[in-house]
Design an enzyme around this catalytic site. Sequence first.
Site, PDB file in Angstrom:
ATOM      1  N   CYS A   1      -5.273   0.778   6.335  1.00 28.86           N
ATOM      2  CA  CYS A   1      -5.503   2.235   6.350  1.00 28.86           C
ATOM      3  C   CYS A   1      -6.772   2.664   5.614  1.00 28.86           C
ATOM      4  O   CYS A   1      -7.093   3.836   5.578  1.00 28.86           O
ATOM      5  CB  CYS A   1      -4.295   2.972   5.786  1.00 28.86           C
ATOM      6  SG  CYS A   1      -4.089   2.836   3.986  1.00 28.86           S
TER       7      CYS A   1
ATOM      8  N   CYS B   1      -8.098  -5.301 -10.143  1.00 29.58           N
ATOM      9  CA  CYS B   1      -7.634  -4.258 -11.046  1.00 29.58           C
ATOM     10  C   CYS B   1      -7.258  -3.050 -10.189  1.00 29.58           C
ATOM     11  O   CYS B   1      -8.128  -2.323  -9.711  1.00 29.58           O
ATOM     12  CB  CYS B   1      -8.760  -3.929 -12.023  1.00 29.58           C
ATOM     13  SG  CYS B   1      -8.293  -2.831 -13.344  1.00 29.58           S
TER      14      CYS B   1
ATOM     15  N   CYS C   1       0.845  -1.182   0.000  1.00 26.60           N
ATOM     16  CA  CYS C   1       0.000   0.000   0.000  1.00 26.60           C
ATOM     17  C   CYS C   1       0.887   1.240   0.000  1.00 26.60           C
ATOM     18  O   CYS C   1       1.778   1.365   0.854  1.00 26.60           O
ATOM     19  CB  CYS C   1      -0.900  -0.011   1.227  1.00 26.60           C
ATOM     20  SG  CYS C   1      -1.943   1.454   1.388  1.00 26.60           S
TER      21      CYS C   1
ATOM     22  N   CYS D   1       0.239   3.214   3.539  1.00 24.98           N
ATOM     23  CA  CYS D   1       0.697   2.773   4.865  1.00 24.98           C
ATOM     24  C   CYS D   1       1.789   1.715   4.831  1.00 24.98           C
ATOM     25  O   CYS D   1       2.326   1.357   5.867  1.00 24.98           O
ATOM     26  CB  CYS D   1      -0.484   2.265   5.683  1.00 24.98           C
ATOM     27  SG  CYS D   1      -1.160   0.682   5.101  1.00 24.98           S
TER      28      CYS D   1
ATOM     29  N   CYS E   1      -7.401  -0.983   1.252  1.00 24.65           N
ATOM     30  CA  CYS E   1      -6.383  -1.530   2.147  1.00 24.65           C
ATOM     31  C   CYS E   1      -7.046  -1.787   3.496  1.00 24.65           C
ATOM     32  O   CYS E   1      -7.702  -0.900   4.049  1.00 24.65           O
ATOM     33  CB  CYS E   1      -5.236  -0.535   2.300  1.00 24.65           C
ATOM     34  SG  CYS E   1      -4.011  -1.031   3.536  1.00 24.65           S
TER      35      CYS E   1
END
Length: 87
Positions: free
Chosen positions: A54, A74, A2, A5, A51
């Site tokens: 976060c 995607c 991510c 984070c 995510c």
Amino acid sequence: YCAGCGAELFDADEKYDSGSGWPSFTAPVDADAVEEKVDVSHGMRRVEVLCAKCEGHLGHVFPDGPMPTGQRFCMNGVALDFKPEQD
């Protein structure tokens, strides 16, 4: 990973060329790494991928990917931080 984070989200072994121009994966690194939420914006129904750590927007998942999962995660490339594998 991510970009927001640093949480690990996808493994390069699950990445494939979907022909969409977006980074696509068949599955997250772990089922708990991402959350899915129904997205009905822009006059369509999609499943948004966030995510789990976060809650940052990552992209969408569609049921038209390759087997064995049949899923196409995607992802938005700027929402991901690509890191080389460590030896």
